[in-house]
Scaffold this active site. Structure first.
Site, PDB file in Angstrom:
ATOM      1  N   MET A 190     -15.249 -26.477 -23.923  1.00 55.49           N
ATOM      2  CA  MET A 190     -13.571 -26.082 -23.789  1.00 55.49           C
ATOM      3  C   MET A 190     -13.677 -24.497 -24.405  1.00 55.49           C
ATOM      4  SD  MET A 190     -12.013 -29.582 -24.998  1.00 55.49           S
ATOM      5  CE  MET A 190     -11.903 -29.481 -26.775  1.00 55.49           C
ATOM      6  N   ALA A 208     -14.263 -21.101 -26.231  1.00 54.17           N
ATOM      7  CA  ALA A 208     -14.656 -20.604 -27.736  1.00 54.17           C
ATOM      8  C   ALA A 208     -15.896 -20.673 -28.152  1.00 54.17           C
ATOM      9  CB  ALA A 208     -13.484 -21.237 -28.532  1.00 54.17           C
ATOM     10  N   HIS A 247     -23.275 -23.327 -28.570  1.00 49.39           N
ATOM     11  CA  HIS A 247     -22.980 -23.309 -26.933  1.00 49.39           C
ATOM     12  C   HIS A 247     -24.091 -22.660 -26.360  1.00 49.39           C
ATOM     13  CE1 HIS A 247     -18.517 -24.006 -28.080  1.00 49.39           C
ATOM     14  NE2 HIS A 247     -18.954 -24.978 -27.571  1.00 49.39           N
ATOM     15  N   ASP A 273     -21.303 -33.368 -32.136  1.00 48.93           N
ATOM     16  CA  ASP A 273     -20.526 -34.535 -31.679  1.00 48.93           C
ATOM     17  C   ASP A 273     -21.311 -35.653 -31.204  1.00 48.93           C
ATOM     18  OD1 ASP A 273     -17.469 -33.259 -31.184  1.00 48.93           O
ATOM     19  OD2 ASP A 273     -19.165 -31.718 -30.767  1.00 48.93           O
TER      20      ASP A 273
HETATM   21  O1  PAF Z   1     -17.290 -31.235 -26.793  1.00 47.35           O
HETATM   22  C1  PAF Z   1     -16.618 -30.498 -25.932  1.00 47.35           C
HETATM   23  O2  PAF Z   1     -16.296 -29.260 -26.059  1.00 47.35           O
HETATM   24  C2  PAF Z   1     -15.685 -31.581 -25.176  1.00 47.35           C
HETATM   25  O3  PAF Z   1     -15.224 -32.806 -25.813  1.00 47.35           O
HETATM   26  C3  PAF Z   1     -16.166 -31.827 -23.879  1.00 47.35           C
HETATM   27  C4  PAF Z   1     -17.411 -32.340 -23.637  1.00 47.35           C
HETATM   28  C5  PAF Z   1     -16.407 -30.329 -23.002  1.00 47.35           C
HETATM   29  C6  PAF Z   1     -15.084 -32.605 -22.928  1.00 47.35           C
HETATM   30  O4  PAF Z   1     -13.912 -31.744 -22.736  1.00 47.35           O
END
Ligand code: PAF
Length: 283
Positions: free
Chosen positions: A34, A36, A41, A155
């Site tokens: 998403m 940011a 990432h 997550d």
């Molecule tokens: O973990 C995230 O950033 C979001 O939940 C994802 C997997 C990109 C789905 O919008």
């Protein structure tokens, strides 16, 4: 200067770009985000580059996974720095659809995951969340058709949900979960850390410390219910409102009553001020 990624915003343009990207034999990996973007990432991107010939990153703040009272409006949007970071990593393609592309007028089909999505953890406190995540990730997978998709273990329940969904719906994607990247003091990297005041940022280290401490005590043979209750109390005493601090089976997320029911995963979600943080670790 690294070659800038191709930036694509419409489905026809995505299809053309994918045909170019794949060529004959190239394998592709997708890192759904998403935006940011932080080092967590970028670690996913680096692993993606090792696993596949071409790497795509999606940036889409998905309204379907936020409840009306949550932070969709204020979720950090840092497009320019995100693109610069991805260009430096030599990402091949950035998929950046708008809301109308993802959810066109009359959109009426959602994926409703069960199994790990109903474990009574995040789903208990954010009942809309996994339906929104599964729907958007399902769409991202069918749009981009990657061979691999990479998600962070921070997550953890989300990782289990998308792994199950990819298998159940034969989406042809291998979902890879990557170790959580942490700040030097142990705080799990998260786009939402940007919301923390300096004081809250210091306090936030309690989450990982409580998990590590509970994990150590469980390994030493202390009784599970007592260890978890003490951990939750420590987190609350630091100023958090604790949604859950639980030990679960690491694969099924089923409740457990002792370390013998393992392998175990300890999971926490707690709120400080307006910021809700999650974390987890293996025992
Ligand atoms: O973990 C995230 O950033 C979001 O939940 C994802 C997997 C990109 C789905 O919008």
């Amino acid at each position: 200067m690294p070659k800038p990624p191709v930036i694509v915003r419409t489905l026809p343009a995505l299809r053309r770009a994918l045909a170019d990207l794949r060529g004959r034999e190239a394998t592709t990996a997708l890192v759904p985000t998403m935006g940011a973007l932080h080092d967590g990432h970028l670690a996913l991107v680096r692993t993606a580059k090792r696993r596949a010939d071409k790497v795509m990153v999606s940036i889409f703040v998905n309204p379907a996974q936020f409840a009306p009272h949550e932070d969709f409006g204020s979720y950090p949007r840092t497009w320019k720095t995100d693109v610069a970071k991805l260009a430096a990593e030599k990402v091949d393609l950035i998929w950046n659809p708008d809301v109308a592309t993802m959810y066109p007028d009359g959109f009426a089909t959602r994926i409703t995951p069960e199994g790990p999505a109903m474990a009574g953890l995040e789903d208990k406190f954010r009942p809309h969340f996994f339906g929104g995540v599964a729907t958007v990730v399902g769409k991202l997978f069918t749009q981009c058709r990657p061979d691999f998709a990479l998600f962070g273990q921070k997550d953890y329940q989300q990782l289990k949900v998308v792994t199950r969904m990819a298998r159940d719906l034969d989406l042809g994607v291998k979902v890879i979960g990557m170790t959580t990247v942490r700040e030097r003091d142990g705080l799990a990297m998260s786009s939402r850390n940007l919301y923390l005041t300096p004081e809250q940022r210091q306090t936030a280290t309690i989450l990982y410390r409580a998990i590590k401490d509970a994990s150590k005590r469980l390994r030493a043979g202390d009784e599970l219910a007592a260890v978890m209750a003490a951990g939750a109390e420590t987190i609350a005493a630091a100023g958090f409102t604790v949604d859950y601090f639980e030990a679960r089976h690491a694969e099924t997320l089923a409740p457990v009553s002792s370390i013998a029911d393992g392998p175990l995963r300890l999971l926490v979600a707690a709120k400080i001020g307006n910021t809700r943080l999650i974390d987890n670790a293996a025992v």
